[in-house]
Enzyme design. Structure first.
Site, PDB file in Angstrom:
ATOM      1  N   PHE A  59      -3.617  12.247   4.459  1.00 42.04           N
ATOM      2  CA  PHE A  59      -2.593  11.452   5.139  1.00 42.04           C
ATOM      3  C   PHE A  59      -1.630  10.904   4.086  1.00 42.04           C
ATOM      4  O   PHE A  59      -2.048  10.270   3.116  1.00 42.04           O
ATOM      5  CB  PHE A  59      -3.232  10.288   5.897  1.00 42.04           C
ATOM      6  CG  PHE A  59      -2.217   9.421   6.592  1.00 42.04           C
ATOM      7  CD1 PHE A  59      -1.667   9.809   7.805  1.00 42.04           C
ATOM      8  CD2 PHE A  59      -1.799   8.232   6.015  1.00 42.04           C
ATOM      9  CE1 PHE A  59      -0.710   9.026   8.431  1.00 42.04           C
ATOM     10  CE2 PHE A  59      -0.842   7.437   6.636  1.00 42.04           C
ATOM     11  CZ  PHE A  59      -0.299   7.831   7.849  1.00 42.04           C
ATOM     12  N   LYS A 115       0.400  -0.719   0.177  1.00 40.76           N
ATOM     13  CA  LYS A 115      -0.670  -1.526   0.763  1.00 40.76           C
ATOM     14  C   LYS A 115      -1.101  -2.719  -0.097  1.00 40.76           C
ATOM     15  O   LYS A 115      -0.455  -3.763  -0.063  1.00 40.76           O
ATOM     16  CB  LYS A 115      -1.867  -0.627   1.111  1.00 40.76           C
ATOM     17  CG  LYS A 115      -1.559   0.325   2.277  1.00 40.76           C
ATOM     18  CD  LYS A 115      -2.810   0.905   2.911  1.00 40.76           C
ATOM     19  CE  LYS A 115      -2.498   1.579   4.234  1.00 40.76           C
ATOM     20  NZ  LYS A 115      -2.226   3.009   4.162  1.00 40.76           N
ATOM     21  N   ASP A 143      -1.721  10.092  -4.547  1.00 37.29           N
ATOM     22  CA  ASP A 143      -1.384   9.048  -3.567  1.00 37.29           C
ATOM     23  C   ASP A 143      -2.458   7.967  -3.613  1.00 37.29           C
ATOM     24  O   ASP A 143      -3.570   8.144  -3.110  1.00 37.29           O
ATOM     25  CB  ASP A 143      -1.308   9.694  -2.173  1.00 37.29           C
ATOM     26  CG  ASP A 143      -0.950   8.689  -1.075  1.00 37.29           C
ATOM     27  OD1 ASP A 143      -1.138   7.480  -1.288  1.00 37.29           O
ATOM     28  OD2 ASP A 143      -0.517   9.131   0.012  1.00 37.29           O
TER      29      ASP A 143
HETATM   30  C1  LIG Z   1      -1.151   3.961   4.535  1.00 37.93           C
HETATM   31  C2  LIG Z   1      -0.964   5.190   3.732  1.00 37.93           C
HETATM   32  C3  LIG Z   1       0.285   5.803   3.607  1.00 37.93           C
HETATM   33  C4  LIG Z   1       1.511   5.310   4.353  1.00 37.93           C
HETATM   34  O1  LIG Z   1       1.857   4.022   3.995  1.00 37.93           O
HETATM   35  P1  LIG Z   1       2.817   3.165   4.998  1.00 37.93           P
HETATM   36  O2  LIG Z   1       3.034   1.876   4.263  1.00 37.93           O
HETATM   37  O3  LIG Z   1       2.079   3.028   6.283  1.00 37.93           O
HETATM   38  O4  LIG Z   1       4.069   3.935   5.159  1.00 37.93           O
HETATM   39  C5  LIG Z   1       0.390   6.914   2.800  1.00 37.93           C
HETATM   40  N1  LIG Z   1      -0.679   7.406   2.144  1.00 37.93           N
HETATM   41  C6  LIG Z   1      -1.892   6.840   2.239  1.00 37.93           C
HETATM   42  C7  LIG Z   1      -3.024   7.417   1.458  1.00 37.93           C
HETATM   43  C8  LIG Z   1      -2.089   5.724   3.038  1.00 37.93           C
HETATM   44  O5  LIG Z   1      -3.296   5.187   3.155  1.00 37.93           O
END
Ligand SMILES: *Cc1c(COP(=O)(O)O)cnc(C)c1O
Length: 416
Positions: free
Chosen positions: A139, A252, A223
């Site tokens: 994701f 986050k 990521d």
């Molecule tokens: C939450 C998340 C995203 C997206 O971040 P948003 O602030 O919701 O746009 C992308 N990659 C990972 C691994 C995530 O956990």
């Protein structure tokens, strides 16, 4: 139905199910709803509120910077912005040649990383590296660019056609070896696939991915949006693998509740963006960067990376000791935990936990995700284990009853 539920049903976009509670206040790992009921928060706004709710350091940073200077355009620099960039370079080990691009969210950080990948391998306007690799079930966000990087067909399908050029691979070294060539611009990876159910990469994968991408001149982009800022018991999860990536993305947990993200580039990847090639109005403003800087300072000062590691071990031990047939072990690192269930009843467990006053989340039908504040101690862990055990018992009893009466009780619907 409560009045606020009517408001939510009428006024909010229908991109989520019915909201369970109207939260009005938080402190530490506690949340209170509009009726004064207290909940223990073991989701942390999905790995966001690293210091818990209303932490004095967070409150002070917001208030002081808001009263000093909240925003100027990116035509100008501000002290909190420069301080946070230097701090992120130090904590990630990006070193002298590292550079930081600030965004307002995780998806925007990954959008910047996507553009970085497109810039890589472009010579005199010719794209010599049109291929981008990403992993199945990974994701990376919900915007059109990051959705194209997200290996979940059910998320992509309603919004096709996707931004072209992205190919999905199984998370094995063999699949990567087979797919890689000199026309690949970048490989995107999540060190632990959070949204997929807190699924770690196979042992040795990151080290092998580093070697293979380097051999073919492709970027390795990690990521760390969910895994970063100390959550896994290391500042960043890639550091556990002892590798140096070309770029990482964070969001986050670094803002502790203030919306902010960043792309951090390492080595020659830092030379790819040129003036005018990317930007954001809000990205890196002095308010956001001051808060994130204060949050990261506090994580360092209070030893919360170490606490995440220790409390993660403690939590795993205590979850394993719960007398239940529903738990099949834990995945993840530090305080990013996926509790694997023996049956696809995660939504029912989440609903039961909410009734018992505990906030957790179903990462998928058979996985409970825990991402509490990095500040938790014995008190929070004891309370969690008690409430979680009760929620599991509620669901287990319902299943037993189900078996006995041979009827089918539908599992309660919960929004994710
Ligand atoms: C939450 C998340 C995203 C997206 O971040 P948003 O602030 O919701 O746009 C992308 N990659 C990972 C691994 C995530 O956990």
């Amino acid at each position: 139905m409560s009045a606020w539920k009517d408001d939510a049903a009428r006024d909010l976009v229908r991109n989520a199910g019915e909201r369970f509670a109207l939260f009005v206040r938080g402190e530490g790992s506690s949340l209170w709803d509009d009726e004064g009921r207290r909940y223990l928060d073991f989701l942390g706004g999905i790995a966001v509120t690293s210091l818990g709710h209303a932490h004095p350091v967070f409150v002070e940073a917001v208030a002081t910077q808001a009263a000093t200077l909240a925003h100027v355009s990116n035509f100008f620099a501000t002290p909190p912005q420069l301080a946070l960039a230097a701090q992120l370079k130090r904590l990630t080990g990006a070193g002298e040649s590292g550079r930081v691009y600030f965004s307002n969210s995780g998806a925007e950080a990954n959008e910047a990383a996507f553009k970085l990948a497109r810039l890589h391998g472009r010579t005199d306007g010719v794209d010599t590296r049109p291929r981008i690799l990403s992993l199945t079930n990974a994701f990376h966000g919900r915007t059109m660019g990051t959705l194209a990087l997200t290996g979940k067909t059910y998320m992509q399908e309603p919004f096709g056609p996707m931004v072209p050029g992205v190919e999905f691979l199984d998370s094995t070294v063999e699949a990567l070896e087979a797919a890689m060539d000199d026309r690949v611009a970048a490989l995107f990876v999540e060190p632990i696939k959070g949204e997929a159910g807190v699924v770690p990469l196979p042992e040795g994968y990151l080290a092998a991915a580093r070697e293979i991408t380097e051999r073919h001149g492709a970027l390795l982009i990690v990521d760390e949006i969910q895994t970063g800022a100390g959550r896994t018991g290391a500042w960043f999860a890639f550091q556990r693998a002892g590798i140096v990536p070309d770029a990482i993305t964070v969001a986050k947990g670094i803002g502790g509740g203030f919306p902010i993200g960043a792309l951090i580039t390492f080595g020659t990847a830092s030379d790819l963006f040129t003036p005018g090639s990317h930007g954001s109005t809000f990205g890196g403003n002095s308010l956001g960067t001051a808060v994130a800087g204060a949050v990261l300072d506090e994580i360092e000062r209070a030893g919360l990376v170490e606490n995440a590691e220790q409390r993660g071990i403690q939590l795993r031990e205590q979850i394993a000791a719960i007398d239940t047939t529903l738990v099949d072990g834990c995945r993840g690192e530090g305080l990013l935990i996926g509790v694997a269930l023996t049956a696809p009843v995660a939504p029912a467990v989440v609903a039961a936990a909410q009734q018992h006053g505990l906030i957790i989340n179903a990462a998928n039908d058979a996985t409970i995700r825990l991402a509490p504040a990095l500040t938790i101690g014995d008190v929070e862990i004891d309370e969690f284990v008690d409430l979680f055990a009760r929620a599991l018992r509620t669901v287990q009893d319902a299943l037993l009853l189900d078996d006995q009466t041979q009827t089918q009780t539908p599992t309660p619907e919960v929004s994710r």
